[in-house]
Design an enzyme around this catalytic site. Sequence first.
Site, PDB file in Angstrom:
ATOM      1  N   ASP A 229      -7.946  -8.732 -55.657  1.00 53.87           N
ATOM      2  CA  ASP A 229      -7.945  -9.497 -56.763  1.00 53.87           C
ATOM      3  C   ASP A 229      -6.063  -9.878 -57.157  1.00 53.87           C
ATOM      4  O   ASP A 229      -6.482 -11.543 -57.630  1.00 53.87           O
ATOM      5  CB  ASP A 229      -8.102  -8.594 -57.340  1.00 53.87           C
ATOM      6  CG  ASP A 229      -9.877  -8.286 -57.648  1.00 53.87           C
ATOM      7  OD1 ASP A 229     -10.478  -9.640 -57.240  1.00 53.87           O
ATOM      8  OD2 ASP A 229      -9.877  -7.940 -58.594  1.00 53.87           O
ATOM      9  N   LYS A 230      -5.597  -9.216 -56.720  1.00 56.40           N
ATOM     10  CA  LYS A 230      -4.215  -9.578 -56.992  1.00 56.40           C
ATOM     11  C   LYS A 230      -2.842 -10.339 -55.694  1.00 56.40           C
ATOM     12  O   LYS A 230      -2.028 -11.496 -56.384  1.00 56.40           O
ATOM     13  CB  LYS A 230      -2.669  -8.365 -56.727  1.00 56.40           C
ATOM     14  CG  LYS A 230      -2.790  -7.443 -58.146  1.00 56.40           C
ATOM     15  CD  LYS A 230      -2.585  -5.960 -57.737  1.00 56.40           C
ATOM     16  CE  LYS A 230      -2.371  -4.848 -58.535  1.00 56.40           C
ATOM     17  NZ  LYS A 230      -1.667  -3.969 -58.598  1.00 56.40           N
TER      18      LYS A 230
ATOM     19  N   THR B 218     -13.016  -8.943 -60.504  1.00 55.49           N
ATOM     20  CA  THR B 218     -13.725  -8.091 -59.969  1.00 55.49           C
ATOM     21  C   THR B 218     -14.299  -7.171 -60.958  1.00 55.49           C
ATOM     22  O   THR B 218     -13.738  -6.419 -61.176  1.00 55.49           O
ATOM     23  CB  THR B 218     -13.792  -7.862 -58.236  1.00 55.49           C
ATOM     24  OG1 THR B 218     -13.473  -8.722 -57.629  1.00 55.49           O
ATOM     25  CG2 THR B 218     -14.953  -7.116 -57.872  1.00 55.49           C
TER      26      THR B 218
ATOM     27  N   HIS C 294      14.711  17.678  33.104  1.00 56.98           N
ATOM     28  CA  HIS C 294      14.647  16.302  33.051  1.00 56.98           C
ATOM     29  C   HIS C 294      16.059  15.336  32.682  1.00 56.98           C
ATOM     30  O   HIS C 294      15.338  15.476  31.160  1.00 56.98           O
ATOM     31  CB  HIS C 294      13.915  16.595  31.248  1.00 56.98           C
ATOM     32  CG  HIS C 294      12.340  16.451  31.536  1.00 56.98           C
ATOM     33  ND1 HIS C 294      11.289  17.974  31.765  1.00 56.98           N
ATOM     34  CD2 HIS C 294      10.439  16.040  32.637  1.00 56.98           C
ATOM     35  CE1 HIS C 294      10.262  18.160  31.950  1.00 56.98           C
ATOM     36  NE2 HIS C 294      10.049  16.696  32.690  1.00 56.98           N
TER      37      HIS C 294
ATOM     38  N   HIS D 229      16.090  13.761  37.425  1.00 54.73           N
ATOM     39  CA  HIS D 229      14.374  13.729  37.755  1.00 54.73           C
ATOM     40  C   HIS D 229      14.604  11.756  37.552  1.00 54.73           C
ATOM     41  O   HIS D 229      13.222  11.629  38.276  1.00 54.73           O
ATOM     42  CB  HIS D 229      14.211  14.296  36.596  1.00 54.73           C
ATOM     43  CG  HIS D 229      13.004  14.620  36.484  1.00 54.73           C
ATOM     44  ND1 HIS D 229      11.702  14.530  37.204  1.00 54.73           N
ATOM     45  CD2 HIS D 229      11.950  13.653  35.259  1.00 54.73           C
ATOM     46  CE1 HIS D 229      10.618  14.312  36.445  1.00 54.73           C
ATOM     47  NE2 HIS D 229      10.457  13.686  35.435  1.00 54.73           N
TER      48      HIS D 229
ATOM     49  N   HIS E 223      10.858   6.720  32.928  1.00 57.51           N
ATOM     50  CA  HIS E 223       9.691   7.213  32.191  1.00 57.51           C
ATOM     51  C   HIS E 223      10.412   8.493  31.665  1.00 57.51           C
ATOM     52  O   HIS E 223       9.260   8.599  30.819  1.00 57.51           O
ATOM     53  CB  HIS E 223       8.908   7.659  33.658  1.00 57.51           C
ATOM     54  CG  HIS E 223       9.464   8.893  34.127  1.00 57.51           C
ATOM     55  ND1 HIS E 223      10.729   9.463  35.019  1.00 57.51           N
ATOM     56  CD2 HIS E 223       8.349  10.127  33.995  1.00 57.51           C
ATOM     57  CE1 HIS E 223      10.503  10.515  35.638  1.00 57.51           C
ATOM     58  NE2 HIS E 223       9.699  11.240  34.747  1.00 57.51           N
ATOM     59  N   ASP E 224      11.604   8.748  31.342  1.00 56.28           N
ATOM     60  CA  ASP E 224      11.648  10.231  30.867  1.00 56.28           C
ATOM     61  C   ASP E 224      13.218   9.803  30.248  1.00 56.28           C
ATOM     62  O   ASP E 224      13.591  11.162  29.682  1.00 56.28           O
ATOM     63  CB  ASP E 224      11.382  11.732  31.555  1.00 56.28           C
ATOM     64  CG  ASP E 224      10.388  12.480  31.976  1.00 56.28           C
ATOM     65  OD1 ASP E 224       9.282  11.810  30.908  1.00 56.28           O
ATOM     66  OD2 ASP E 224      10.161  12.962  32.752  1.00 56.28           O
TER      67      ASP E 224
ATOM     68  N   ASP F 154       5.620  11.548  39.385  1.00 58.65           N
ATOM     69  CA  ASP F 154       6.504  12.723  38.139  1.00 58.65           C
ATOM     70  C   ASP F 154       6.370  14.381  38.496  1.00 58.65           C
ATOM     71  O   ASP F 154       6.881  14.997  38.603  1.00 58.65           O
ATOM     72  CB  ASP F 154       5.519  12.115  36.542  1.00 58.65           C
ATOM     73  CG  ASP F 154       6.228  13.237  35.971  1.00 58.65           C
ATOM     74  OD1 ASP F 154       7.842  13.219  36.242  1.00 58.65           O
ATOM     75  OD2 ASP F 154       6.015  13.162  34.755  1.00 58.65           O
TER      76      ASP F 154
END
Length: 851
Positions: free
Chosen positions: A165-166, A172, A560, A564, A600-601, A721
């Site tokens: 209303d304001k 209302t 190894h 080897h 191989h190793d 091996d």
Amino acid sequence: MADKDSVEKYLENNPQFAKDYFDKKLRAEALAAAFSAPLDVKDTASFKDVNSIQEAAIVFELVQELQKQGEMEKSIHKVLQRVALITQADRVSFYFCRARNGIPELATCLFDVTPTSKYEANLVDPQVEIVFPLDMGIVGFTAQSKKPQNVPDVSQNKKFCDFVDKQTGYKTKCLLSFPLMADKECLGVVMVLNKIGAPHFTPEDEALFHKYMNFAQVISLQHYTNYMFNVESRRSQVLLWSASKVFEELTDIERQFHKALYTVRIYLNCERYSVGLLDMTKEKEFYDEWPVKLGDVEPYKGPKTPDGREVIFYKIIDYLLEAKEEIKVIPGPPADHWALVSGLPTYVAENGFICNMMNVAADDYFTFQKEAVDETGFVIKNVLSLPIVNKKEEIVGIATFFNRKDGKPFDEHDEQITEALTQFLGWSVLNCDTYDKLNRMEYRKDIAQEMLMYQGKCTLDELQSILNTKEKFDAEPEDCDQKEMYKLLRATCPPADNVNGENLYLFSFSDFPVSEFDLIKAGIRMFFELGVVEKFKVPAEMLTKWMYTVRKGYRSITYHNWRHGFNVGHTMFCLLQTGKLRKYYSDLDAFAMVAAAFCHDIDHRGTNNLYQTKSASPLAKLHGSSIMERHHLEYSKILMADESLNIFCNLQKRQFEHVQHLFDVCIIATDLALYFKKRTMFQNIVNATEPMTDEKEATAFVSNNATRKEIVMAMMMTGCDLSAITKPWEVQSKVALMVAAEFWEQGDLERTVLDQQPIPMMDRNCAEQLPKMQCGFIDFVCSFVYKEFSRFHKEIQPMFDGLNNNRAHWNEQAEVYNAKIKAIEDQKKKLEEEEARKAGGDGKSKTCIIC
């Protein structure tokens, strides 16, 4: 029959009858006309009831309205007009229920509707709508309680709030309210204000109001269902497309965000959005802190992220989606850039909140530009800003969305969709971080590999120690003629039949009389003997470097080691040449097989695969099976990848790929765990070729089938091996002790590091059982290999004979050991019997005493 005068006189004398008749017969027709669009109703006098035919016409007209697919507000507006007329209300309004920033609220949607008002005049523009929370006023109470209200006098109701209303200057007095529901969720509230010609709404008005609210309920529910379908469709498309795009681009966060956001732009329902990327630096460099510590520079006092970082946007990506689409990337954006000047992105980065703002031009906290932000004429109206947070709960960026396409403010569903997107983007940052980490790990690996290769590669001095071009030609190797260097290298390497008295063509070759340096030369000699150096144009200096580097790649461990590795390479050479197996293979095959045997190793650590697994070593984590073998293979390929060491550099692409495949086969085949899988297949090949009298037929049986060639090749690697077991006894006995010593060293590690009891083969406390274990190893593993090879090619019989001779020697020692054990056990048993006899000499029972 009554005339006009008599009727008028009767009606004047009976006013109540006249009123009842007028309400029943005439006002119903006026009401029916009121629901017809072309008729402009001017008289809104009350009525009490409507006959069934005319009410059916009203219902039919509203049902037709339900079938329309237009805007919800238009359909609701028509219902509200009818309600205003039916209830004789001064005005009717519709408040839409939504949520922003996690807070539900009501906003004016249709305001001050009367029976004759226009839709355009009643529709509230989103920029001027009145918004208030659900805990305010009767309209808020209606939405919260989800129950209709009838307030005869608002001044007597504690829940009434004169906020609206304001705002509007309206007074209302009385009202009716009704919540429009979707299951348990309030979609909006209809407010009927101030009864015309009466102080309040009657129960009949309320019943009629509720009756016709069913139409508004259906309209709003239909709109809500369509809207939620659209929301879920957008959400799924956003997640689906962003998911597909964030994994397409892993190089950096900017590209990732750009692809994902640009792809889902049509589902974001906004006119423009921008992404500000935050600097992730948490700590400054020490030299940047010196001016602050000295007092020359003021310490940073600005906003910081929750994890303590200074809020610094290092880049902004701006997406304009209206009219002509445009993307702008602004690196190092200034503080007064339109996307930052408001302070909202900084606020979100500092607090980590989601901020949903409407009508930003009227906001006092943030300073949004009220005019166009750039040359496109774009004006900011509504804003939704969210943090992009990664898995570490760090804010990596701010995504800001501007102006919903329908002009309305962003709601909770827009927040949820964009939040899901930003969360997904934040989590996907992990992909970029992981990719960056992988890159950094790759860089570190390359650097470490470079450092390793620098230390492990053959140096220029080492090269000159074998290929002495400075002394012979007074030039560096790269400046010399290859043919001359081949001659020089041949002359430098020992002859194949006299390597310190040993013959490379004999299976009985021993490396013990030869120094490790001379073994390098002997290895080079083998490649010349194979005839592959000149054929495949292997540069002499590269072959020398490769051979020397392979030697340096072997560690100085007990067994190894390089010796080897050389012996396995030599045995492969011997099997091909002396054993006559080369007829099954091409020259390139032979070249690759001998080279793979030497490697191989390489870089063996003196421990087996089981130990790597038990100790959870990095190698075990990297390779799931054949751990050490795969490491040796990787090391070999690293040498191949080095331009200065690649002895296969002059091969064609397919030839080089073939060589790499043969390296895979040869080196992985040395894993004894795979030996038991392949030996039956090898035996089948031997059984098939043994009865063949035609040598060409037998050769074609193997050489024309790539799989059989690889099976034979793999078994050859196993034979190479294990070849130390076939050497003369003087050699084999020494090698066996070296193998045992290395096993014992592993057993010591298992006992001390892993706190486990090693198996007898690895336990130095079981050293006396070595002969027995050697016999078991020969019988269980080795015997099959050399027996089948001797059947396959009689030229390999010397290896089988050497094996049997060594087994006889080991068996002799095992029998001596068994005899000692038996003697000890007999002596122990004899002592136990004597003690038992002495104990039983007094004739008394040990278990029964008679008192």
